[in-house]
Design a protein around this motif. Structure first.
Motif, PDB file in Angstrom:
ATOM      1  N   LEU A  44       0.933  -1.088   0.022  1.00  0.00           N
ATOM      2  CA  LEU A  44      -0.086  -0.050  -0.090  1.00  0.00           C
ATOM      3  C   LEU A  44       0.885   1.199   0.060  1.00  0.00           C
ATOM      4  N   LEU A  45       1.871   1.277   0.970  1.00  0.00           N
ATOM      5  CA  LEU A  45       2.756   2.317   0.964  1.00  0.00           C
ATOM      6  C   LEU A  45       3.470   2.772  -0.520  1.00  0.00           C
ATOM      7  N   ARG A  46       3.985   1.641  -1.219  1.00  0.00           N
ATOM      8  CA  ARG A  46       4.672   1.824  -2.282  1.00  0.00           C
ATOM      9  C   ARG A  46       3.798   2.479  -3.376  1.00  0.00           C
ATOM     10  N   ASN A  47       2.365   2.056  -3.327  1.00  0.00           N
ATOM     11  CA  ASN A  47       1.497   2.446  -4.329  1.00  0.00           C
ATOM     12  C   ASN A  47       0.950   4.025  -4.202  1.00  0.00           C
ATOM     13  N   ALA A  48       0.998   4.104  -2.970  1.00  0.00           N
ATOM     14  CA  ALA A  48       0.474   5.489  -2.574  1.00  0.00           C
ATOM     15  C   ALA A  48       1.850   6.333  -2.920  1.00  0.00           C
ATOM     16  N   LEU A  49       2.999   6.194  -2.900  1.00  0.00           N
ATOM     17  CA  LEU A  49       4.208   7.008  -3.161  1.00  0.00           C
ATOM     18  C   LEU A  49       4.242   7.105  -4.777  1.00  0.00           C
ATOM     19  N   ALA A  50       4.039   5.777  -5.217  1.00  0.00           N
ATOM     20  CA  ALA A  50       4.151   5.972  -6.705  1.00  0.00           C
ATOM     21  C   ALA A  50       2.983   6.960  -7.365  1.00  0.00           C
ATOM     22  N   GLU A  51       1.969   7.194  -6.768  1.00  0.00           N
ATOM     23  CA  GLU A  51       0.943   8.120  -7.120  1.00  0.00           C
ATOM     24  C   GLU A  51       1.572   9.442  -6.756  1.00  0.00           C
ATOM     25  N   ALA A  52       1.809   9.751  -5.689  1.00  0.00           N
ATOM     26  CA  ALA A  52       2.455  10.862  -5.300  1.00  0.00           C
ATOM     27  C   ALA A  52       3.754  11.447  -6.020  1.00  0.00           C
ATOM     28  N   GLY A  53       4.651  10.620  -6.167  1.00  0.00           N
ATOM     29  CA  GLY A  53       5.924  10.859  -6.292  1.00  0.00           C
ATOM     30  C   GLY A  53       6.537  10.653  -7.835  1.00  0.00           C
ATOM     31  N   ASP A  54       5.578  10.224  -8.794  1.00  0.00           N
ATOM     32  CA  ASP A  54       5.967   9.741 -10.147  1.00  0.00           C
ATOM     33  C   ASP A  54       7.306   8.958 -10.140  1.00  0.00           C
ATOM     34  N   LEU A  55       7.172   7.783  -9.565  1.00  0.00           N
ATOM     35  CA  LEU A  55       8.012   6.645  -9.564  1.00  0.00           C
ATOM     36  C   LEU A  55       7.321   5.407  -9.538  1.00  0.00           C
ATOM     37  N   ASP A  79      12.990  14.485  -1.481  1.00  0.00           N
ATOM     38  CA  ASP A  79      12.760  14.999  -0.140  1.00  0.00           C
ATOM     39  C   ASP A  79      11.573  15.610   0.374  1.00  0.00           C
ATOM     40  N   ALA A  80      10.956  16.186  -0.240  1.00  0.00           N
ATOM     41  CA  ALA A  80       9.520  16.903  -0.001  1.00  0.00           C
ATOM     42  C   ALA A  80       8.566  16.052   0.612  1.00  0.00           C
ATOM     43  N   LEU A  81       8.663  14.678   0.281  1.00  0.00           N
ATOM     44  CA  LEU A  81       7.706  13.863   0.377  1.00  0.00           C
ATOM     45  C   LEU A  81       7.874  13.252   1.832  1.00  0.00           C
ATOM     46  N   SER A  82       6.955  12.845   2.694  1.00  0.00           N
ATOM     47  CA  SER A  82       6.877  12.439   4.146  1.00  0.00           C
ATOM     48  C   SER A  82       5.934  11.338   4.081  1.00  0.00           C
ATOM     49  N   PHE A  83       6.140  10.146   4.800  1.00  0.00           N
ATOM     50  CA  PHE A  83       4.962   9.089   4.881  1.00  0.00           C
ATOM     51  C   PHE A  83       5.235   8.505   6.138  1.00  0.00           C
ATOM     52  N   ASN A  84       4.149   7.761   6.570  1.00  0.00           N
ATOM     53  CA  ASN A  84       4.089   6.949   7.621  1.00  0.00           C
ATOM     54  C   ASN A  84       3.165   5.845   7.600  1.00  0.00           C
ATOM     55  N   LEU A  85       3.194   4.829   8.183  1.00  0.00           N
ATOM     56  CA  LEU A  85       2.680   3.564   8.097  1.00  0.00           C
ATOM     57  C   LEU A  85       2.058   3.153   9.297  1.00  0.00           C
ATOM     58  N   LEU A  91      -6.598  -4.259   9.437  1.00  0.00           N
ATOM     59  CA  LEU A  91      -6.537  -3.181   8.559  1.00  0.00           C
ATOM     60  C   LEU A  91      -5.113  -2.744   8.647  1.00  0.00           C
ATOM     61  N   VAL A  92      -4.585  -1.954   7.373  1.00  0.00           N
ATOM     62  CA  VAL A  92      -3.478  -1.223   7.221  1.00  0.00           C
ATOM     63  C   VAL A  92      -3.729  -0.010   6.772  1.00  0.00           C
ATOM     64  N   ALA A  93      -2.962   1.086   7.107  1.00  0.00           N
ATOM     65  CA  ALA A  93      -3.053   2.270   6.552  1.00  0.00           C
ATOM     66  C   ALA A  93      -1.890   3.208   6.420  1.00  0.00           C
ATOM     67  N   CYS A  94      -1.719   3.832   5.422  1.00  0.00           N
ATOM     68  CA  CYS A  94      -0.552   4.949   5.156  1.00  0.00           C
ATOM     69  C   CYS A  94      -0.954   6.157   4.883  1.00  0.00           C
ATOM     70  N   ALA A  95      -0.036   7.131   5.216  1.00  0.00           N
ATOM     71  CA  ALA A  95      -0.243   8.456   4.734  1.00  0.00           C
ATOM     72  C   ALA A  95       0.904   9.343   4.196  1.00  0.00           C
ATOM     73  N   ALA A 206      -1.763  13.154  11.792  1.00  0.00           N
ATOM     74  CA  ALA A 206      -1.328  14.293  12.239  1.00  0.00           C
ATOM     75  C   ALA A 206      -0.432  14.893  11.041  1.00  0.00           C
ATOM     76  N   ILE A 207      -0.346  16.187  11.200  1.00  0.00           N
ATOM     77  CA  ILE A 207       0.626  16.759  10.198  1.00  0.00           C
ATOM     78  C   ILE A 207       1.330  18.248  11.122  1.00  0.00           C
ATOM     79  N   ARG A 208       2.495  17.915  10.949  1.00  0.00           N
ATOM     80  CA  ARG A 208       3.437  19.097  11.422  1.00  0.00           C
ATOM     81  C   ARG A 208       4.045  19.977  10.594  1.00  0.00           C
ATOM     82  N   GLN A 209       3.779  21.382  10.372  1.00  0.00           N
ATOM     83  CA  GLN A 209       4.508  22.311   9.496  1.00  0.00           C
ATOM     84  C   GLN A 209       5.172  23.259  10.203  1.00  0.00           C
TER      85      GLN A 209
END
Length: 247
Positions: A44-55, A79-85, A91-95, A206-209
């Motif tokens: 799930l993480l790798r497919n979410a990153l593929a959608e967001a990061g063009d790899l 480097d601008a991409l951040s993720f968490n699992l 249930l599994v989830a990634c962000a 959660a998101i920290r900016q």
């Protein structure tokens, strides 16, 4: 993504995008359900990153960041991409986020894990007061609302249990965090959401900016069909309001 005994052919397909280290770790689990959950989470993480990061999903590589938190390999120049699992039974989830740190937590709401003794050990005095004041029929859900929110904060920073869990405290309805000692500027950097992935699971994000700016939130749910197919449903897309609970 709900994970309930997926067909072997689907799991074989999931394994194809994992790297050697991930495959080795998946193979070291004693119980097969734990191996399935781990494999599904990393697929799930790798497919979410593929959608967001063009790899492609199989092209992502990972490194260890501050406090041991996993990050994208700097050599990939993402480097601008951040993720968490996060994963729990069923249930599994990634962000994934761009330009901010992120943390996610999902929990199976089990009454055996929501005792007053656990709360006294891990929650702040204010959180325990809030929990005791909750109506009996909502006390378990209140426990897991607080638990997932606290987990998202320490997962976002990567500190884990190195950080004292009573050094910060949550309020509910609306969700807000305070720190001890008081740090209003730090509190303003955080945005939290609560999610309801199933009737039996609690989840928070959660998101920290460093520089707070408007956010847009997209939530997708994936469910494995009986024949092994994957159904994807976009559950929410819109401006993110701090403390909201998207339905």
């Amino acid at each position: 993504m709900e994970v309930n005994a997926p067909p072997p052919a689907l799991m074989d397909n999931c394994r194809r995008c994992l790297d050697a280290d991930e495959l080795a770790r998946a193979g070291r689990f004693y119980f097969e359900p734990d191996s399935i959950i781990y494999t599904a989470a990393h697929w799930l993480l790798r497919n979410a990153l593929a959608e967001a990061g063009d790899l492609p999903a199989a092209a992502w590589r990972f490194a260890t960041g501050p406090h041991g938190k996993p990050r994208i390999d700097p050599a990939l120049r993402r480097d601008a991409l951040s993720f968490n699992l996060s994963h729990t039974k069923g249930l599994v989830a990634c962000a994934v986020t761009l330009g901010a740190e992120i943390g996610i937590d999902v929990e199976l709401m089990d009454p055996r894990r929501s005792s007053p003794e656990i709360a006294e050990h891990f929650f702040s005095a204010a959180e325990n007061k809030l929990l005791r004041a909750a109506p009996a029929e909502r006390r378990m859900r209140t426990f897991f609302r607080l638990w997932t929110l606290k987990e998202t904060l320490i997962k976002t920073t990567g500190e884990g249990l190195q950080r004292a869990l009573d050094s910060f405290s949550f309020e509910l309805d609306p969700v807000a965090v305070t720190f001890r000692p008081a740090d209003v500027e730090e509190a303003a950097r955080w945005t939290f959401w609560e999610l309801a992935p199933t009737a039996h699971h609690a989840a928070a994000l959660a998101i920290r900016q460093d520089m707070p700016r408007p956010l847009r939130l997209v939530i997708k749910t994936l469910r494995i069909d009986g024949d092994g197919g994957i159904t994807i449903k976009q559950q929410h897309e819109g401006d993110a309001v701090p403390g909201c609970r998207p339905k």
